[in-house]
Design a protein around this motif. Sequence first.
Motif, short mmCIF file in Angstrom:
data_model
loop_
_atom_site.label_atom_id
_atom_site.label_comp_id
_atom_site.label_asym_id
_atom_site.label_seq_id
_atom_site.Cartn_x
_atom_site.Cartn_y
_atom_site.Cartn_z
N ALA A 105 15.55 2.88 -3.36
CA ALA A 105 14.87 2.72 -2.07
C ALA A 105 14.62 4.08 -1.41
N ARG A 106 13.42 4.24 -0.87
CA ARG A 106 13.02 5.52 -0.30
C ARG A 106 13.79 5.88 0.96
N ASP A 107 14.47 4.90 1.59
CA ASP A 107 15.17 5.17 2.85
C ASP A 107 16.68 5.10 2.68
N ILE A 141 -8.35 1.91 -3.54
CA ILE A 141 -7.00 1.33 -3.49
C ILE A 141 -5.93 2.41 -3.57
N MET A 142 -4.77 2.08 -3.03
CA MET A 142 -3.59 2.91 -3.23
C MET A 142 -3.03 2.56 -4.61
N VAL A 143 -2.60 3.57 -5.33
CA VAL A 143 -1.89 3.33 -6.59
C VAL A 143 -0.42 3.61 -6.29
N GLU A 144 0.31 2.57 -5.98
CA GLU A 144 1.71 2.76 -5.60
C GLU A 144 2.61 1.65 -6.16
N VAL A 145 1.97 0.64 -6.76
CA VAL A 145 2.74 -0.41 -7.45
C VAL A 145 2.63 -0.08 -8.94
N GLY A 197 0.10 6.67 -4.08
CA GLY A 197 1.14 6.66 -3.04
C GLY A 197 2.46 6.97 -3.72
N SER A 198 2.77 8.24 -3.80
CA SER A 198 3.95 8.62 -4.60
C SER A 198 5.26 8.19 -3.94
N ASN A 199 5.26 7.96 -2.64
CA ASN A 199 6.52 7.52 -2.00
C ASN A 199 6.94 6.16 -2.57
N ASP A 200 5.99 5.22 -2.56
CA ASP A 200 6.33 3.90 -3.07
C ASP A 200 6.35 3.87 -4.59
N LEU A 201 5.41 4.57 -5.23
CA LEU A 201 5.40 4.56 -6.70
C LEU A 201 6.76 5.05 -7.22
N ASP A 220 9.25 -1.04 5.24
CA ASP A 220 9.97 -0.33 6.30
C ASP A 220 9.14 -0.24 7.57
N LYS A 221 8.00 -0.96 7.63
CA LYS A 221 7.13 -0.87 8.81
C LYS A 221 6.80 -2.25 9.36
N PRO A 222 7.76 -2.92 9.99
CA PRO A 222 7.52 -4.27 10.50
C PRO A 222 6.65 -4.26 11.76
N LEU A 256 6.28 -9.59 1.31
CA LEU A 256 4.94 -9.79 1.84
C LEU A 256 4.56 -8.57 2.68
N ARG A 257 4.21 -7.47 2.02
CA ARG A 257 3.82 -6.27 2.76
C ARG A 257 2.44 -5.81 2.32
N GLY A 258 1.84 -4.93 3.11
CA GLY A 258 0.55 -4.35 2.74
C GLY A 258 -0.53 -5.40 2.59
N GLY A 295 -6.94 12.34 4.22
CA GLY A 295 -6.76 11.62 2.96
C GLY A 295 -6.06 10.29 3.16
N LEU A 296 -5.37 10.19 4.30
CA LEU A 296 -4.68 8.92 4.63
C LEU A 296 -4.50 8.83 6.13
N MET A 297 -5.11 7.82 6.73
CA MET A 297 -4.76 7.49 8.11
C MET A 297 -4.00 6.17 8.02
N ARG A 298 -2.69 6.23 8.34
CA ARG A 298 -1.88 5.01 8.35
C ARG A 298 -2.21 4.25 9.63
N THR A 299 -2.42 2.95 9.53
CA THR A 299 -2.80 2.22 10.75
C THR A 299 -1.70 1.32 11.28
N LEU A 317 -3.80 12.11 -4.20
CA LEU A 317 -2.41 11.68 -3.98
C LEU A 317 -2.08 11.90 -2.51
N CYS A 318 -1.52 10.87 -1.87
CA CYS A 318 -1.24 11.00 -0.44
C CYS A 318 0.23 10.76 -0.09
N GLY A 319 1.11 10.67 -1.08
CA GLY A 319 2.54 10.55 -0.77
C GLY A 319 3.10 11.89 -0.30
N VAL A 372 -3.96 -2.07 7.25
CA VAL A 372 -2.56 -2.09 7.70
C VAL A 372 -1.57 -2.37 6.56
N ASP A 373 -0.56 -1.52 6.48
CA ASP A 373 0.51 -1.66 5.48
C ASP A 373 1.78 -2.10 6.20
N ALA A 374 1.68 -3.23 6.90
CA ALA A 374 2.86 -3.71 7.63
C ALA A 374 3.82 -4.34 6.63
C1 PEP Z 1 3.14 6.19 -0.27
O1 PEP Z 1 3.73 5.15 -0.55
O2 PEP Z 1 3.24 7.25 -0.94
C2 PEP Z 1 2.28 6.26 0.91
C3 PEP Z 1 1.51 7.31 1.14
O3 PEP Z 1 2.33 5.23 1.79
P1 PEP Z 1 3.53 4.95 2.82
O4 PEP Z 1 4.44 6.15 2.79
O5 PEP Z 1 2.87 4.74 4.13
O6 PEP Z 1 4.15 3.73 2.26
#
Ligand code: PEP
Length: 528
Positions: free
Chosen positions: A450-452, A415-419, A438-442, A328-330, A345-347, A284-288, A487-489, A323-325
């Motif tokens: 912040a998720r971290d 598309i990701m729905v995370e914004v 993308g429930s992590n970012d949403l 948190d993924k520089p 400036l990400r994703g 459902g999601l391959m992060r690149t 949903l892939c979060g 790529v979602d550079a």
């Molecule tokens: C998310 O935001 O839920 C997601 C799957 O993407 P990432 O965790 O890679 O930002």
Amino acid sequence: MPEPLRLQGISASAGYAEGPLFNLDRGPARYTGKATAGEEKAALEAALASATDRLATLIETADEEAAGILEFQLAMLEDEALTGPAFAAIPSGMPADMAWRQALDAEIAGYETSDQDYFRARAADISDIRDRVLRALTEEQEYAAPAGAILYGEDIAPTRFLETDWSAGGGIALRAGSTASHVAMLARSRGVPMVVGLGSSPANPDGLALLDAEHGGIVLAPSKAEIETFRRSSSSFAARRDKAEAYLARPAVTKAGTTVRVQVNIADPSEVDGIDIATCDGVGLMRTEFLFGRAPPDEETQYRAYRKVLEWAGDKPVTIRTVDAGGDKPVPGFTVEESNPFLGLRGIRLSLARPDVFRVQVRALLRAAVHGNLKVMFPMIAVTEEYLRAATLFAEEQGGLIARGVAQKMPPLGIMVEVPSVAIAPEAFADVAFFSIGSNDLTQYVMAAARDNAAVAHLNSVRHPAVLRLVAEVTAFGLRAKIPVSLCGDAGGDPASIPALLEAGLRDLSVAPAQLAMAKAAISDVSV
Ligand code: PEP
Ligand code: MG
């Protein structure tokens, strides 16, 4: 008797461990200096050679994931940019240990002060290299943790993890650390409980501790009553995990007979080697971004990585995310320094700003599409123009490949729905092929947490009514507009969140491979 002390951090790998604390922060033994600068230089050379040999030996017996991490360390150790400053300090009279420590500490400080999680997480690798060489200088034997211990300290070295025998249980509790570190990834794939971000907890506690890495806490010097409660939670977790194994081979169905698709999230293509395709409904999601590592990869490298996963999946869908550079993924040489990277400036924003890099990935995806059931999605979409521009790039690159006679295929583009802008007004995207929430970012953007950041982890919940309402509305819109929604979060693999997600209408989840069995078991308990 010391008072029990309960500390809260963030779970980096779920599970429970009860055992003696083992202090990770004990420094290497004292070094006896040499008579001349020449001898100091020779001592440092010998220590580097011995550390390199030790790493090479570890690589021989490591699995692919661990070998990748150790090879990263080996490359650092062989990099003159890292070792040069230490050798340069010796002729001025500095002993080898001090020269090495000073050079490496400067490097570590640079990583630790980064505002980006990925770089902070790499500081543990450099500390590992520093201590390995210092131990080689003092010829100190590696001091092993007793079986079943809870390794406790500021941070943990990847080689320490790999050299520890986890067969008798045990776990990891860190004052700093990161859920994105190499050790966190290893802990999740091997089922070792781990908690990070315990903050300013005592520096050298000892005695028994209870690690609850399901909820991200630890109790030091627990009372009898706390031990009893802990054991009950721990057995209930083990029972849930054992029961879950039986669900792995079956399709996921709720109590009421509703089928739920469960796919997996992967990053490194080698991860699929450890997954039986029959146990999931695809990727459902391959992060690149992890492929991008320390620099953007060339087209051939990307094409091979995508093709490997597509061939593994056969007819089942593989959703690869461009790529979602950033955030948190520089990616050095690609992402930019920003004061607020999660809002910067990400994703897709970065990919559109750097078409030179993005077009390479687009071509690799178009070429790989002929090898399976590929779907492509764009991360961090906020407005329709971004989707349209990205889709145009796909069409242009397809034209170029056709003109050159190269085999290619246009995959469905979603598309990701995370914004929040997309989740609140999804009707602007009625033309996309699919939505993946993308429930992590949403969650982090809806809750402004912040998720971290452990200090605001209590706010960062997908089960907050505001987040769940958006999930439900996007899902309902998808049904009306005939746009598939998944949903892939991380919430998709969290047994505590699964009931609410299914009640919100979702029937398609993508989860971390380690969560697959638990997610299917949790689905079987829901009545929708
Ligand atoms: C998310 O935001 O839920 C997601 C799957 O993407 P990432 O965790 O890679 O930002
Ligand atoms: Mg995201």
